[in-house]
Design an enzyme around this catalytic site. Structure first.
Site, PDB file in Angstrom:
ATOM      1  N   LYS A   1       2.669 -10.624  -3.573  1.00 35.11           N
ATOM      2  CA  LYS A   1       3.504  -9.418  -3.412  1.00 35.11           C
ATOM      3  C   LYS A   1       4.986  -9.790  -3.479  1.00 35.11           C
ATOM      4  CE  LYS A   1      -0.129  -7.270  -0.661  1.00 35.11           C
ATOM      5  NZ  LYS A   1      -0.703  -7.219   0.686  1.00 35.11           N
TER       6      LYS A   1
ATOM      7  N   GLY B   1       0.787  -1.238   0.000  1.00 38.55           N
ATOM      8  CA  GLY B   1       0.000   0.000   0.000  1.00 38.55           C
ATOM      9  C   GLY B   1       0.816   1.284   0.000  1.00 38.55           C
TER      10      GLY B   1
HETATM   11  N1  HSE Z   1      -5.519  -7.834   2.254  1.00 42.86           N
HETATM   12  C1  HSE Z   1      -4.214  -7.237   2.211  1.00 42.86           C
HETATM   13  C2  HSE Z   1      -3.608  -7.222   3.607  1.00 42.86           C
HETATM   14  C3  HSE Z   1      -4.215  -5.823   1.713  1.00 42.86           C
HETATM   15  O1  HSE Z   1      -4.246  -7.652   4.568  1.00 42.86           O
HETATM   16  O2  HSE Z   1      -2.476  -6.787   3.723  1.00 42.86           O
HETATM   17  C4  HSE Z   1      -4.277  -5.773   0.227  1.00 42.86           C
HETATM   18  O3  HSE Z   1      -3.234  -6.455  -0.355  1.00 42.86           O
END
Ligand code: HSE
Length: 430
Positions: free
Chosen positions: A203, A132
Site C-alpha cells: 500500500k 479500504g
Molecule cells: N489484510 C489487510 C489488513 C486488509 O489487515 O489491513 C486488506 O488489505
C-alpha cells in the site's frame, strides 16, 4: 447506461454488487448516471452469498466479462498476481476501463500496468487498493493536487493494528493477540503478509507513486513486521509517552524519498497513536494544505466496496463526458527518486537485558559513544528475571547502521543476556 463487469465475486465483489444494486437510485440521484452490473465471473457460482442475483449474468469465464461489448468498466477483485495481471492487461488492451483493489499487483507490477495504461490511453482506478473505505487515493491525487507532498505516515494494515492494540490494551503476547485476530477473521491462517509488513509495504508503494510520482519497487521499501514486539516494550513505550504502531513512512528530503514499513514508537500526543483496532489512517503533509489526517475502515465488504464504487462512478462520469485520456502522468518516469542506503537519523529506543552488577552501564555507554550515539534517557527497573534486569535507553538522533553495529558489540559482552532490542522513534512531524 454504463455497463460494469466484475471478476472475482468474493467479499469485496459482493460488497460492490450490493452497493450498486441496493443504492442504485441513490447513485442515480446523486450523479445523474445509470450504472448496471452486466456480468460477473467467479470460479464458484454455487456458494450462497446471501443476495438475490440473476444467475444469467454469472459465468466461470473471466474473459466473458473482459470481451463483453456492453461492459465499459471491468472490476478486478481476484487479488494476487496471477491470473489478475492477465485479466487487467487483457481488459486494457480490449479498451475497457479497469478498477482494481489489488495492492500486491500494483506494487509488484505497477510499472508494466501503468505503462500499458499510458500506451493504450485508458484508465485504471485503484481507490480500493489502499485503506479500504478511506478515499485517500482521491484525496492525495485530487484534493492535494496543488501541494508538494513531503511526508506520509500510514497505519495501513488493520490486522497488525488490531494485534498491537490488543497487546497495548490487554498486555497479552503477540502470539495470543494473533490467535484472537485469527478467530475474529481479521488475520489469515497464514498471516505473513499482514504481520510482516508486506501488505502495508504494498500500500505504501502505491501512495509513494501517487504522492511523489516516484517509481518504486518493493525492494526500495525497508520492511519489517510486528512479530518480535514484546509486551515489555509496549509497557516501556507507555512510560516514555509513546505507543508502538506498524508505521508506513515516506518522507522526502532533497528530492530523495525514504520509504519504510516497520514497528515504531510514536508520541501519544500524535493523532496517529490513537488509531486503534482494525482501523487505518494516513497522515499526509502538503506544503500548502499542511497536515491532513484520513481515518477509517481499511477492509471489509462494505468499506472496500464503497471505494470500488467511487472509482466506477468517477469513470462513469468520464465515459459519459468522453474524457478518455489517462490521468496518471509521471507515474512511470517519476520526478523523485528513492533514497538508497542509510536512512536519515532518528532517535531510538533500546532494551538491553543484563546481569545487575556494577560497571555495566559504563561499558554499554562507552560502546554507544564509540559509534557516535548519544543517550538521552536511561532507566533500569528492578524487574529481575533470574538475576537479569532490563536497561532501557532512549538515544538522541542516531544513524541506524551505527546503532546496529553497537548492538552487536553490546550483545557480545559477557554479562548481557540474549539479543538487545531496538525500535525507531517517529516523532510524526506534528
Ligand atoms: N489484510 C489487510 C489488513 C486488509 O489487515 O489491513 C486488506 O488489505
Amino acid at each position: 447506461m454504463i455497463g460494469v463487469g466484475i471478476i472475482g465475486f468474493g467479499t469485496v465483489g459482493v460488497g460492490t454488487y450490493k452497493i450498486l444494486s441496493q443504492n442504485s437510485s441513490l447513485l442515480t440521484e446523486k450523479t445523474g448516471l445509470e450504472v448496471k452490473v452486466i456480468k460477473i465471473a467467479d470460479i464458484d457460482l454455487d456458494r450462497d452469498r446471501g443476495i438475490d442475483i440473476d444467475r444469467n449474468i454469472l459465468t466461470k469465464n473471466a474473459y466473458e466479462v473482459i470481451e463483453d461489448k456492453d461492459v465499459d468498466i471491468v472490476v478486478e477483485l481476484v487479488g494476487g498476481i496471477t491470473p489478475a495481471f492477465d485479466y487487467i492487461t487483457s481488459a486494457i488492451k480490449n479498451k475497457k476501463w479497469v478498477v482494481t483493489a489489488n495492492k500486491a499487483l500494483l506494487a509488484e507490477r505497477g510499472d508494466e500496468i501503468f505503462g500499458l495504461i499510458e500506451k493504450e490511453n485508458c484508465e485504471i482506478g485503484f481507490e480500493a487498493s489502499v485503506c479500504g473505505g478511506i478515499p485517500v487515493i482521491r484525496a492525495i491525487r485530487d484534493g492535494l493536487v496543488g501541494n508538494k507532498i513531503n511526508y506520509i505516515l500510514g497505519i495501513l494494515n488493520g490486522t497488525s493494528n488490531y494485534i498491537l492494540t490488543k497487546m497495548t490494551e490487554e498486555g497479552v503476547s503477540f502470539t495470543d493477540a494473533l490467535k484472537d485476530a485469527q478467530i475474529l477473521g481479521y488475520a489469515e491462517q497464514d498471516p505473513t503478509l499482514d504481520i510482516e509488513g508486506i501488505d502495508a509495504a504494498h500500500k505504501l508503494s502505491i501512495l509513494i507513486r501517487l504522492a511523489f510520482h516516484c517509481p518504486v519497487t518493493m525492494a526500495d521499501i525497508i520492511t519489517g513486521g510486528i512479530s518480535k514486539i514484546e509486551p515489555i516494550d509496549i509497557e516501556f513505550a507507555k512510560e516514555f509517552g509513546y505507543r508502538i504502531k506498524l508505521l508506513g513512512l515516506a518522507k522526502e528530503q532533497d528530492g530523495l524519498i525514504e520509504a519504510r514499513v516497520e514497528p515504531a514508537m510514536i508520541p501519544t500526543t500524535h493523532p496517529m497513536s490513537n488509531v486503534n483496532g482494525v482501523y487505518n489512517a494516513v497522515y499526509v503533509i502538503g506544503d500548502r494544505a499542511g497536515p491532513n489526517l484520513y481515518y477509517g475502515k481499511g477492509a471489509g465488504a462494505d468499506p472496500t466496496g464503497s471505494a470500488v464504487v467511487s472509482d466506477i462512478m468517477d469513470m462513469a462520469y468520464r465515459i459519459r463526458a468522453k474524457d478518455l485520456k489517462a490521468r496518471i502522468p509521471g507515474f512511470k518516469n517519476g520526478v523523485a527518486m528513492i533514497r538508497k542506503g542509510e536512512a536519515t537519523p532518528v532517535p531510538f529506543y533500546m532494551r538491553i537485558t543484563t546481569e545487575d552488577r556494577t560497571g555495566v552501564l559504563s561499558k554499554i555507554s562507552g560502546i554507544l559513544s564509540n559509534y557516535d550515539i548519544s543517550i538521552s534517557t536511561v532507566i533500569q527497573k528492578g524487574r529481575k528475571e533470574k538475576g537479569h534486569v532490563p536497561i532501557i535507553m532512549l538515544t538522541h538522533e542516531a544513524v541506524e547502521k551505527n546503532l546496529k553495529m553497537a548492538k552487536v558489540e553490546i550483545d557480545r559482552l559477557p554479562f548481557i543476556k540474549g539479543e538487545s532490542v531496538h525500535i525507531r522513534i517517529e516523532e510524526g512531524n506534528l
